[in-house]
Design an enzyme around this catalytic site. Sequence first.
Site, PDB file in Angstrom:
ATOM      1  N   GLY A  24       1.364   6.063 -10.877  1.00  0.00           N
ATOM      2  CA  GLY A  24       1.171   7.403 -10.327  1.00  0.00           C
ATOM      3  C   GLY A  24      -0.252   7.906 -10.267  1.00  0.00           C
ATOM      4  N   ASN A  26      -2.204   7.653  -7.695  1.00  0.00           N
ATOM      5  CA  ASN A  26      -2.357   8.323  -6.393  1.00  0.00           C
ATOM      6  C   ASN A  26      -1.700   9.691  -6.403  1.00  0.00           C
ATOM      7  OD1 ASN A  26      -3.695   6.682  -4.143  1.00  0.00           O
ATOM      8  ND2 ASN A  26      -2.453   5.154  -5.225  1.00  0.00           N
ATOM      9  N   LEU A  97       8.209   1.759  -4.334  1.00  0.00           N
ATOM     10  CA  LEU A  97       8.345   0.322  -4.138  1.00  0.00           C
ATOM     11  C   LEU A  97       9.717  -0.135  -3.646  1.00  0.00           C
ATOM     12  CD1 LEU A  97       6.198  -0.826  -7.197  1.00  0.00           C
ATOM     13  CD2 LEU A  97       5.465  -0.213  -4.890  1.00  0.00           C
ATOM     14  N   ASN A 114       3.425   6.438   4.315  1.00  0.00           N
ATOM     15  CA  ASN A 114       3.326   5.505   3.197  1.00  0.00           C
ATOM     16  C   ASN A 114       1.890   5.016   3.092  1.00  0.00           C
ATOM     17  OD1 ASN A 114       4.228   3.535   1.195  1.00  0.00           O
ATOM     18  ND2 ASN A 114       4.029   1.988   2.803  1.00  0.00           N
ATOM     19  N   HIS A 116      -0.157   1.648   2.007  1.00  0.00           N
ATOM     20  CA  HIS A 116       0.017   0.232   1.706  1.00  0.00           C
ATOM     21  C   HIS A 116      -1.341  -0.337   1.282  1.00  0.00           C
ATOM     22  CE1 HIS A 116       2.045  -3.599   1.807  1.00  0.00           C
ATOM     23  NE2 HIS A 116       0.942  -4.089   2.342  1.00  0.00           N
ATOM     24  N   ASP A 157       6.919  -1.510   6.305  1.00  0.00           N
ATOM     25  CA  ASP A 157       5.492  -1.568   6.665  1.00  0.00           C
ATOM     26  C   ASP A 157       5.221  -1.750   8.157  1.00  0.00           C
ATOM     27  OD1 ASP A 157       4.908  -1.349   3.921  1.00  0.00           O
ATOM     28  OD2 ASP A 157       5.016  -3.519   3.664  1.00  0.00           O
ATOM     29  N   GLU A 186      -8.030   4.168  -1.911  1.00  0.00           N
ATOM     30  CA  GLU A 186      -6.820   5.009  -1.883  1.00  0.00           C
ATOM     31  C   GLU A 186      -7.134   6.404  -2.404  1.00  0.00           C
ATOM     32  OE1 GLU A 186      -3.227   1.813  -2.235  1.00  0.00           O
ATOM     33  OE2 GLU A 186      -3.861   2.728  -4.107  1.00  0.00           O
TER      34      GLU A 186
HETATM   35  C1  GAR Z   1      -0.861   1.664  -4.733  1.00  0.00           C
HETATM   36  O1  GAR Z   1      -1.865   0.699  -4.691  1.00  0.00           O
HETATM   37  C2  GAR Z   1      -0.063   1.662  -3.449  1.00  0.00           C
HETATM   38  O2  GAR Z   1      -0.836   1.352  -2.338  1.00  0.00           O
HETATM   39  C3  GAR Z   1       0.941   0.581  -3.732  1.00  0.00           C
HETATM   40  O3  GAR Z   1       1.336   0.807  -5.067  1.00  0.00           O
HETATM   41  C4  GAR Z   1       0.199   1.283  -5.779  1.00  0.00           C
HETATM   42  C5  GAR Z   1       0.621   2.461  -6.620  1.00  0.00           C
HETATM   43  O4  GAR Z   1      -0.402   2.861  -7.480  1.00  0.00           O
HETATM   44  N1  GAR Z   1       2.049   0.653  -2.821  1.00  0.00           N
HETATM   45  C6  GAR Z   1       2.655  -0.443  -2.357  1.00  0.00           C
HETATM   46  O5  GAR Z   1       2.372  -1.554  -2.719  1.00  0.00           O
HETATM   47  C7  GAR Z   1       3.777  -0.150  -1.357  1.00  0.00           C
HETATM   48  N2  GAR Z   1       4.108  -1.336  -0.630  1.00  0.00           N
HETATM   49  P1  GAR Z   1      -0.277   4.203  -8.321  1.00  0.00           P
HETATM   50  O6  GAR Z   1       1.125   4.205  -8.941  1.00  0.00           O
HETATM   51  O7  GAR Z   1      -1.328   4.106  -9.362  1.00  0.00           O
HETATM   52  O8  GAR Z   1      -0.466   5.348  -7.380  1.00  0.00           O
END
Ligand code: GAR
Length: 204
Positions: A24, A26, A97, A114, A116, A157, A186
Amino acid sequence: MTTPASTQLKPMKKRIVIFASGNGTNTQNIIKYFQNSTHAQVVCVLSNNKNAKVIDRSLDLNIEALSFTKDEMLAPKGLLCLINKRKPDLLVLAGFLLKFPEIIIDAYPNKVVNIHPALLPKFGGKGMYGHHVHRAVVENKETHSGITIHYVNNQYDKGEIIFQKKTTIAPQDTPKDVAAKVQLLEHQYLPKVIEEILLKPQLH
Ligand code: GAR
């Protein structure tokens, strides 16, 4: 004639609901970005994992955070009802996910986005998430990776791309190094892109 300040209508803040499965960072970053915004606010964070760190991170920032079960995800009418009650202008999948339920995508056309952690269409699809993506990027000896922010449709995606940003991969970079470079992008761009989407006329 001017309208007295007390009777002027305040523009409604746009409402963001975030879906996340794990750590979490992001989500935390998006919440903080909009904390003092006059345009938008995060109203709720939803996770498919009741033990996910994202729940604590959100609650610590005084944002409602709830989890739902796999059964609720497979019969998502209740989940849709819960979302509808928060009256969101945008649903953001920030590290979510699982495959997002079609019924919710259909209820919010062009309002589900989303992030990615790679440059789609490369390194996307089922099973391509988090460290799996970064490992594949290194194994493929890519010279670049990056982030893609896209609308969500019914295929993993494959929705329309809104924004991409590249970063350079050095030959000696490990998947962990790539993950760190991608995470920087990100955190730098996702909140700004969300803000731009919310300011677009069709969402008003
Ligand atoms: C992020 O890097 C996001 O891009 C990825 O999961 C991570 C979550 O990080 N998402 C995917 O891979 C979706 N296919 P976070 O929990 O620290 O925000």
